[in-house]
Design an enzyme around this catalytic site. Structure first.
Site, PDB file in Angstrom:
ATOM      1  N   HIS A  43       7.333 -13.428 -57.454  1.00 12.65           N
ATOM      2  CA  HIS A  43       8.541 -14.249 -57.559  1.00 12.65           C
ATOM      3  C   HIS A  43       9.253 -13.816 -58.842  1.00 12.65           C
ATOM      4  O   HIS A  43       8.616 -13.374 -59.795  1.00 12.65           O
ATOM      5  CB  HIS A  43       8.088 -15.707 -57.655  1.00 12.65           C
ATOM      6  CG  HIS A  43       9.180 -16.727 -57.589  1.00 12.65           C
ATOM      7  ND1 HIS A  43       9.971 -17.018 -58.666  1.00 12.65           N
ATOM      8  CD2 HIS A  43       9.590 -17.545 -56.588  1.00 12.65           C
ATOM      9  CE1 HIS A  43      10.826 -17.968 -58.332  1.00 12.65           C
ATOM     10  NE2 HIS A  43      10.618 -18.308 -57.065  1.00 12.65           N
ATOM     11  N   ASP A  71      -0.169 -16.886 -61.063  1.00 16.09           N
ATOM     12  CA  ASP A  71       0.926 -17.765 -60.662  1.00 16.09           C
ATOM     13  C   ASP A  71       0.451 -18.508 -59.411  1.00 16.09           C
ATOM     14  O   ASP A  71       0.400 -17.928 -58.323  1.00 16.09           O
ATOM     15  CB  ASP A  71       2.170 -16.907 -60.382  1.00 16.09           C
ATOM     16  CG  ASP A  71       3.273 -17.688 -59.667  1.00 16.09           C
ATOM     17  OD1 ASP A  71       3.067 -18.866 -59.327  1.00 16.09           O
ATOM     18  OD2 ASP A  71       4.340 -17.098 -59.435  1.00 16.09           O
ATOM     19  N   GLN A 115       2.252 -21.311 -55.156  1.00 11.92           N
ATOM     20  CA  GLN A 115       2.127 -21.431 -53.698  1.00 11.92           C
ATOM     21  C   GLN A 115       0.685 -21.664 -53.247  1.00 11.92           C
ATOM     22  O   GLN A 115       0.441 -21.910 -52.075  1.00 11.92           O
ATOM     23  CB  GLN A 115       2.666 -20.167 -53.007  1.00 11.92           C
ATOM     24  CG  GLN A 115       4.141 -19.926 -53.235  1.00 11.92           C
ATOM     25  CD  GLN A 115       5.013 -20.991 -52.590  1.00 11.92           C
ATOM     26  OE1 GLN A 115       4.591 -21.683 -51.660  1.00 11.92           O
ATOM     27  NE2 GLN A 115       6.222 -21.148 -53.085  1.00 11.92           N
ATOM     28  N   LYS A 166       5.781 -28.841 -55.676  1.00  7.90           N
ATOM     29  CA  LYS A 166       5.276 -28.190 -54.454  1.00  7.90           C
ATOM     30  C   LYS A 166       3.961 -28.826 -54.027  1.00  7.90           C
ATOM     31  O   LYS A 166       3.430 -28.545 -52.963  1.00  7.90           O
ATOM     32  CB  LYS A 166       5.071 -26.693 -54.708  1.00  7.90           C
ATOM     33  CG  LYS A 166       6.368 -25.930 -54.947  1.00  7.90           C
ATOM     34  CD  LYS A 166       6.112 -24.443 -54.933  1.00  7.90           C
ATOM     35  CE  LYS A 166       7.126 -23.638 -55.692  1.00  7.90           C
ATOM     36  NZ  LYS A 166       8.461 -23.612 -55.128  1.00  7.90           N
ATOM     37  N   CYS A 182      13.921 -15.649 -54.069  1.00 12.90           N
ATOM     38  CA  CYS A 182      13.680 -15.290 -55.480  1.00 12.90           C
ATOM     39  C   CYS A 182      12.658 -14.161 -55.585  1.00 12.90           C
ATOM     40  O   CYS A 182      11.837 -14.133 -56.494  1.00 12.90           O
ATOM     41  CB  CYS A 182      13.240 -16.484 -56.307  1.00 12.90           C
ATOM     42  SG  CYS A 182      14.482 -17.763 -56.395  1.00 12.90           S
TER      43      CYS A 182
END
Lengths: 150, 422
Positions: free
Chosen positions: B139, B216, B219, B242, B380
């Site tokens: 991302h 990261d 997600q 999220k 993104c």
């Protein structure tokens, strides 16, 4: 689905499939690139501007049906216009796309461009339709290479 | 009360009920509404997830009965607010199995977590000529902070390529690692492709060379059990919104030994222990990294979201999402002219696709008229789009409250798109 058919009219779908003046313009003396960072639409507008008249205009690039059809319709309507006439049309289209123009009383001036009037009911798509116009404007004004809808 | 003490207040074992998607949907008030006269089909969960009533109620209760500034008041409300806020931090620590609660830093978002590490760790320990390794599926928020750092210190960004299925290329990664490599930062799950990366292997390979690794987890955290000790990652960041929590709150986990060695990210209140005009002594972890009045309601809301998610059970979530993904993948694979972008063997519930002759943005608008919310664009992740030679994709992303009926609606709507664009 009346709104949707207002947005995706046959003329728009047709211009999307077979865009007019979709090529690089040899002998262009004004060009600019336009980019919509939101959706990745990217166009280059080529203008051959001589004796205060847009002798020829074309575009290349990729984008959604609305942006492509708008660019295609734009090239068809700007050919032969003076800078002053183009500015007035640019202003009308800009206002039409955000719903600030009485499209019905401007039908004559807008011509085929009036089919883009449905865009104002889809706020997220206004930038798609205005991208090529902003890019054209940047090219005409010689405002550097990159126009953006942001 | 300190963050350490608050561990004892937490009751981590939630009662897990049998999974029932229809009962779960009742917990989400937003899912009851109609959009353009059609029942809302919300398939944009990778962008942000909807909030259960309990999260909304918790935030409401905080502002109605507990609102006060934390860590400074001697009065009743301030003590109340501090307790629930720190309790939420402990819940987060337990949720990702952090060894210590002081290793949990409240930030605004995953993005801010990565920026914090890039600026605090990076500017201190990464020098001219060093290399930072990321992957081609990152991302923008796991690209740009490192580019900024590289510009500041004279380091170089190296990018691990991905294969045509959108999988991390482990062999190429190994080749990129060298004595110059001083940091690795990779996505746990790709937001644009759904690929689940072999982060444990990635971390092992870096650690063999004493290279720290940041993950990261934006997600990943909502979809799978994250265990930072099992992964042995040095930093892990994820977002509250999220994870069915509020926006504006995120988490950075960092190993204490790293966080202790790093300078503060921002200066201000709460991050200090003593200030004179000559010198300032910084506060202990985690407060050293939390300047200013934080997003108190956000932290508390995130705590409620974690309780809610734990009540459903991440194992049950994973099973339901996998079934839904298998069903959806099969259903849309049969559509003529449709190509799925991202076909990794290990994949989370993200379905990115393109349609011949129809731009993703047009798909998005037409689906919206059917009440279906998807994401259309570059997500993104522009380098990912370039890698697959597409300007944009349409992305449906699923979570535990989505149903097979919603997938059916998606398929019907895609056929409408094709019909319109004929």
């Amino acid at each position: 689905m009346s709104d949707l058919s207002e947005l995706y009219q046959q003329v728009i779908l047709d211009h999307n499939k077979s865009p007019r003046n979709f090529r690089k313009l040899e002998g262009a003396n004004r060009t600019a690139e336009g980019y919509n960072p939101l959706c990745g639409d990217q166009f280059t507008v080529y203008v051959k501007f001589e004796d205060d008249v847009i002798k020829d205009i074309s575009f290349q690039g990729s984008g959604c049906a609305i942006s492509k059809a708008s660019a295609s319709l734009m090239t068809a309507s700007l050919k032969g216009k003076t800078e002053g006439e183009a500015e007035i049309l640019f202003d009308r289209v800009r206002k039409m796309l955000i719903g600030e123009l009485d499209t019905k009383s401007n039908l004559h001036e807008l011509g085929k461009l009036s089919i883009l009037s449905g865009v104002c009911n889809f706020p997220s798509r206004v930038k798609c339709a205005s991208l090529s116009w902003h890019t054209f404007h940047a090219a005409l004004k010689g405002e550097g290479k990159l126009a953006s809808t942001e | 009360m300190t963050a350490m003490e608050s561990v004892a207040r937490t009751t981590p074992q939630a009662v897990i009920k049998p999974f029932n998607v229809w009962r779960i949907r009742e917990d989400f008030p937003i899912l009851r509404q109609k959009v353009h006269g059609k029942p809302l089909v919300y398939l944009d969960n990778a962008a942000t997830a909807q909030k259960p009533q309990v999260v909304i109620d918790t935030i409401n209760r905080y502002y109605s009965t507990e609102n006060s500034n934390i860590h400074r008041g001697v009065h009743f409300l301030s003590e109340q607010a501090t307790a629930v806020y720190e309790d939420a931090r402990a819940k987060v620590g337990h949720f990702i199995n952090a060894p210590e609660t002081r290793e949990i830093i409240y930030v605004r978002s995953t993005t801010e977590g990565i920026n914090l590490v890039a600026q605090s760790y990076g500017r201190t320990f990464i020098k001219e000529g060093d290399e930072i390794v990321i992957s081609a599926m990152e991302h923008h928020s796991n690209i740009v902070p490192w580019q900024i750092l590289c510009g500041q210190v004279g380091a170089t960004l190296r990018v691990v390529p991905i294969n045509h299925d959108g999988e991390f290329w482990v062999d190429e990664y190994e080749k990129l690692l060298s004595d110059r490599t001083k940091f690795v930062s990779v996505a746990h799950v790709s937001n644009a492709l759904g690929t689940i990366n072999p982060v444990r292997e990635i971390i092992d390979m870096a650690h063999r060379r004493d290279i720290p690794v940041m993950v990261d987890g934006a997600q990943a955290a909502p979809h799978m059990k994250v265990d930072v000790q099992d992964l042995d990652c040095d930093f892990y960041a994820f977002s509250g919104h999220k994870l069915f929590g509020p926006t504006g709150i995120g988490i950075l986990f960092g190993k204490a030994e790293f966080l202790e060695a790093m300078p503060p990210y921002q200066g201000g209140g709460d991050m200090i222990s003593l200030v004179t005009f000559e010198k300032t002594h910084y506060n202990v972890l985690p407060y050293k990294f939390e300047a200013g009045t934080p997003n108190i309601a956000g932290g508390i809301g995130l705590g409620a979201a974690i309780d809610y998610l734990s009540g459903i059970g991440l194992e049950a979530v994973a099973v339901h999402e996998q079934e839904l993904m298998d069903y959806a993948t099969e259903a849309i694979s049969g559509i003529k002219g449709l190509r799925i972008i991202g076909t990794a063997k290990e994949k989370a519930s993200v379905l990115s696709f393109v349609l011949d002759g129809v731009h993703a943005h047009d798909i998005g608008t037409i689906l919206d008229q059917e009440g279906i919310a998807i994401r259309a664009g570059h997500h993104c992740a522009m380098p990912v789009m370039q890698r697959f030679g597409v300007p944009a994709t349409a992305r449906a992303s699923f979570t535990f409250y989505n149903t097979q009926e919603e997938v059916d609606s998606l398929v019907v709507a895609i056929h409408k798109v094709i019909e319109l664009f004929g």
